[in-house]
Design a protein around this motif. Structure first.
Motif, short mmCIF file in Angstrom:
data_model
loop_
_atom_site.label_atom_id
_atom_site.label_comp_id
_atom_site.label_asym_id
_atom_site.label_seq_id
_atom_site.Cartn_x
_atom_site.Cartn_y
_atom_site.Cartn_z
N PHE A 340 0.86 -1.18 0.00
CA PHE A 340 0.00 0.00 0.00
C PHE A 340 0.90 1.23 0.00
O PHE A 340 1.74 1.38 0.89
CB PHE A 340 -0.91 -0.03 1.23
CG PHE A 340 -1.77 1.19 1.37
CD1 PHE A 340 -2.62 1.56 0.36
CD2 PHE A 340 -1.73 1.96 2.53
CE1 PHE A 340 -3.41 2.69 0.49
CE2 PHE A 340 -2.52 3.08 2.67
CZ PHE A 340 -3.36 3.45 1.64
N MET A 356 1.04 -2.93 5.13
CA MET A 356 -0.25 -3.12 4.43
C MET A 356 0.00 -3.46 2.98
O MET A 356 0.96 -2.99 2.37
CB MET A 356 -1.09 -1.84 4.51
CG MET A 356 -1.79 -1.66 5.83
SD MET A 356 -2.95 -0.31 5.71
CE MET A 356 -3.79 -0.42 7.27
N LEU A 359 -5.00 -2.88 -2.08
CA LEU A 359 -6.29 -3.44 -2.49
C LEU A 359 -6.86 -2.59 -3.61
O LEU A 359 -6.71 -1.37 -3.60
CB LEU A 359 -7.27 -3.42 -1.31
CG LEU A 359 -7.03 -4.35 -0.15
CD1 LEU A 359 -7.98 -4.02 0.98
CD2 LEU A 359 -7.20 -5.80 -0.56
N SER A 378 -6.78 1.23 -1.90
CA SER A 378 -6.95 1.09 -0.46
C SER A 378 -5.93 0.06 0.01
O SER A 378 -5.16 -0.48 -0.80
CB SER A 378 -8.37 0.65 -0.12
OG SER A 378 -8.56 0.68 1.28
N GLY A 379 -5.93 -0.20 1.27
CA GLY A 379 -4.95 -1.15 1.78
C GLY A 379 -5.45 -1.83 3.02
O GLY A 379 -6.41 -1.38 3.66
N ALA B 267 -10.63 0.11 6.81
CA ALA B 267 -9.31 0.12 7.44
C ALA B 267 -8.92 1.57 7.66
O ALA B 267 -9.45 2.47 6.99
CB ALA B 267 -8.29 -0.58 6.56
N LEU B 282 -9.30 4.48 5.14
CA LEU B 282 -8.72 4.09 3.85
C LEU B 282 -9.80 3.71 2.85
O LEU B 282 -9.53 3.59 1.66
CB LEU B 282 -7.75 2.93 4.04
CG LEU B 282 -6.51 3.26 4.89
CD1 LEU B 282 -5.58 2.07 4.96
CD2 LEU B 282 -5.77 4.47 4.33
N ARG B 283 -10.99 3.43 3.31
CA ARG B 283 -12.13 3.19 2.42
C ARG B 283 -13.39 3.24 3.28
O ARG B 283 -13.32 3.00 4.48
CB ARG B 283 -12.02 1.84 1.71
CG ARG B 283 -11.83 0.66 2.62
CD ARG B 283 -11.66 -0.63 1.84
NE ARG B 283 -11.50 -1.76 2.75
CZ ARG B 283 -10.34 -2.17 3.24
NH1 ARG B 283 -9.24 -1.51 2.94
NH2 ARG B 283 -10.27 -3.20 4.05
#
Lengths: 447, 302
Positions: A340, A356, A359, A378-379, B267, B282-283
């Motif tokens: 990440f 991480m 994603l 994302s991670g 996350a 993060l999302r």
């Protein structure tokens, strides 16, 4: 039963006819002998029955029936399986292909059934295939993987995606060169992953990164069996057959990829396959979504557009990419091989709680459109086993046999397979085919 | 210091000024054109809307310590329910009711958490909305404010310091108590103590066993559960294990209670800033947001 009935008839006859007691004794011994034979046969059958067959049977029967038979209690939390007693014969690592096979044909058949066709197309192995086998391996490759041509791809930072409109320099974007590769058309499904679990993937140490070996025993399902987090008794629910496998860590995804002779795609590869860049006047033009630049929620399983759960990999087919890759956006986040990239966030360097992995793609519960685009990264922790993270595999064109690299994919399939097989076999005639195949597989499996 | 102003000498205006408009929250008298109640700082629009519609909106409290995720939860809930139409639908009444949703979603879409809610009562966001569901015969009018956690704690420790809170809590027909699951997991007892305090405070406020807080529904929501996943499996067991004090108190004092787990970010990471570091999602993938509210509304309607 026949013997018992026979015995009783004899007894009656003896009592009526006055036959001697020795005849009665002889009959009794016959009955005893037949019972003992039956018991021994049952015992041997139980011991010698292959583990794979037993697991498949268990999978079909469903976890509920298995739990009743084995006396496990779900609520009470079943104990982890004793890998040293019952499964001792299966826990030898690395688990080589079945020794009883003896010929390449059966081994190749098994590998094709398991979806490990890419291993067969490796330079070290392809020489041992017959024309028909090569044709089938190539057909499997074309059916399951799509070619992504080499070229440049623009990797945007998180900040660029979250604050669109900034110049590329300010946002910290960078152009990355990607070699040609194959990418799975669909995310890896439960059924595909089951082959890995049933094939002893969790017991083949050579498939796993050395640093994760201490944590390997924690990669278990709800009942303590090795497998994805949401499975039970080493099997998935039958209705989730075609759904992407979830509840797997980055390490499990990597191990599976090695087992099938592939790898996880890098971040740049993943973005390239979805955004399909075109370079004009030294500028990289690429789409935000596989279908174009505008979000169309009906093409992806996202929050509000789907049933709020993971669906089959064959659904939402209208969201296919230019190259023919499905569900890049939505359904499940996908692990990539890359870390990440928190350090190049233009808004400031991010501090992570731990290492991480990257994603991509968004999942069925991704809420915002800008987080379900090809560019958003994302991670999550590499050992996270989340409800909405799956993966798909990649394969470098350069990893295939040399004669397959020129005519990539379908073009290669059209060539005269028999001729190829003969030509390839000439170069490696000294080694026995099955030995070469096994050795190459073990080499491929090593991380 | 009072400010001089010129008012037209029209009889109807004088008549309007002569009649006091009671605040819907504290029932204190206000002039008809007041924006906020001069006693408790609640928006007077709540009273005007209630009078105009001739319906008495029900009130639900969302409480929790500072940083437990009240603003994110409420903002996300309103946005989800206003976008969704099959399970339950939420329609805002008045422009002021959309402010919270706007600020929260605006921050989350940029992968940031919204700013901390200020302690001053006049800066709190109040939400007046209409809840519709296929399960209900009639839509339900509801008022839910987003109040600062520190203000709640101050009111508990020094009663009547925030008149709006005291009046509001006494009129509420149900509450959601938010607890930071990450803090609970790390054995920090702040969350436990806060929840016990608020529970005791509410039961002191109205301890009637038939109509008071012991009989009103309370949903305990373990927030940030995405960062401790086992929380989702069995929230009640998680609360019993990590917040034993609150668990016993709730068993003893409340008859209608339930534990839930929720999370908004998949996350998180941290961004260093002056004077500390700020959490960054993060999302955004909301889980368990609607369920507690749904249960609470069902209980309130019953």
């Amino acid at each position: 039963m026949v013997s018992i009935r026979h015995c009783w008839i004899d007894v009656a006859t003896a009592s009526v006819g006055g036959v001697t007691a020795s005849l009665l004794l002889w009959n009794g011994l016959c009955v005893l002998a037949s019972l003992v034979t039956l018991l021994v046969a049952a015992f041997l059958a139980r011991r010698l029955l292959p583990r794979k067959w037993r697991q498949r049977k268990l999978g079909r029967r469903g976890a509920t029936a298995a739990s009743e038979k084995q006396g496990h209690s779900r609520k009470g939390g079943a104990a982890k399986p004793d890998r040293t007693s019952d499964d001792k014969s299966n826990s030898a690592a690395p688990r080589r292909p079945a020794k009883s096979v003896g010929d390449t044909g059966t081994l190749v058949e098994e590998m094709l059934t398991q979806g490990r066709y890419s291993l067969l197309l490796r330079p070290q192995i392809v020489a041992n295939l017959s024309g028909d086998q090569l044709q089938r391996a190539l057909a499997a490759l074309d059916a399951n993987m799509a070619v992504v041509p080499e070229g440049n791809v623009l990797l945007q930072t998180r900040h660029a995606e979250l604050a669109p409109g900034q110049s590329a320099e300010l946002a910290g974007d960078r152009v990355v060169r990607v070699e040609g590769f194959y990418l799975d058309r669909y995310p890896v499904t439960n059924a595909q992953y089951y082959e890995f679990v049933a094939g002893g993937g969790y017991e083949q140490m050579s498939l796993w990164d050395p640093e994760i070996l201490p944590a390997l025993l924690d990669f278990v399902d709800r009942t303590g069996h090795p497998g994805p987090r949401f499975w039970e008794y080493g099997a998935f629910e039958p209705r989730h057959h075609d759904c992407p496998v979830i509840g797997i860590s980055w390490y499990e995804a990597s191990a599976y990829a090695r087992w099938v002779g592939k790898r996880l795609p890098t971040d740049a590869e993943w973005v390239k396959s979805g955004s399909w860049p075109v370079v004009t006047d030294d500028r990289v033009l690429q789409r935000r979504f596989p279908w174009g630049d505008t979000m169309d929620r009906s093409r992806a399983n996202l929050w509000g557009s789907g049933p709020e759960r993971v669906v089959s990999v064959h659904e939402f087919s209208s969201g296919v990419s230019v190259g023919g890759i499905y569900q890049l956006i939505g359904n499940v986040w996908e692990w990539t091989h890359s870390n990440f990239r928190a350090w190049d966030d233009a808004g400031g360097r991010l501090e992570l709680a731990g290492p991480m992995k990257s994603l991509r793609g968004g999942a069925y519960d991704t809420y915002f459109d800008n987080q379900a685009s090809c560019h958003f990264q994302s991670g999550d922790s590499s050992i996270a086993r989340k409800h909405n993270i799956g993966f798909r595999c990649a394969l470098g064109v350069c990893d295939l046999a040399e004669f397959l690299q020129g005519g990539v994919g379908a073009a290669a399939a059209d060539t005269d397979a028999d001729h190829i097989s003969e030509a390839a076999a000439e170069g490696d005639a000294a080694q026995k085919p099955e030995e070469a195949l096994e050795d190459a597989m073990l080499e491929e499996a090593a991380p | 210091m009072s400010k001089r102003s010129v008012l037209p000498m029209e009889s109807y205006r004088l008549a309007q000024y002569a009649v006091q408009v009671p605040c819907y929250i504290c029932e204190g008298g206000n002039s008809f054109d007041a924006e906020l109640c001069r006693h408790c700082c609640a928006p007077m629009a709540l009273a005007h809307q209630a009078n105009a519609q001739k319906v008495h909106p029900k009130m639900v409290a969302i409480v929790g310590s500072s940083g437990s995720g009240k603003t994110v939860y409420l903002g996300m809930l309103t946005d989800m329910l206003s976008r969704q139409s099959d399970r339950m639908q939420l329609l805002a009444r008045g422009a002021f009711s959309i402010t919270l949703q706007q600020t929260t979603v605006g921050a989350l879409v940029r992968s940031e958490f919204p700013d901390k809610t200020p302690n001053e009562a006049d800066r709190w966001c109040w939400m007046h909305c209409q809840v519709q569901s296929p399960r209900f015969k009639k839509p339900i009018e509801m008022i839910v404010p987003d109040v600062a956690g520190e203000a709640i704690l101050h009111e508990i420790d020094h009663p009547r310091s925030y008149p709006a809170l005291r009046s509001f809590f006494s009129k509420c027909c149900g509450a959601m108590v938010l607890l930071d699951a990450v803090q609970l997991e790390s054995s920090e007892q702040t969350q436990d103590f806060f929840a016990m305090k608020i529970l005791s405070y509410l039961c002191e406020l109205d301890g009637d066993k038939k109509k008071g807080w012991p009989a009103r529904p309370v949903a305990f929501v373990l927030t940030k559960a995405d960062q401790c996943e086992e929380c989702f499996n069995d929230p009640a067991h998680y609360a019993q294990t990590h917040s034993s004090g609150l668990w016993r108190l709730s068993q003893e004092r409340l008859t209608r209670r339930r534990y839930f787990a929720s999370g908004v970010a998949g996350a998180c990471a941290y961004r260093p800033e002056l004077g500390g570091r700020v959490q960054v999602p993060l999302r955004i993938e909301p889980r368990g947001i609607i369920e507690p509210f749904e249960w609470l509304i069902d209980q309130v309607v019953r």
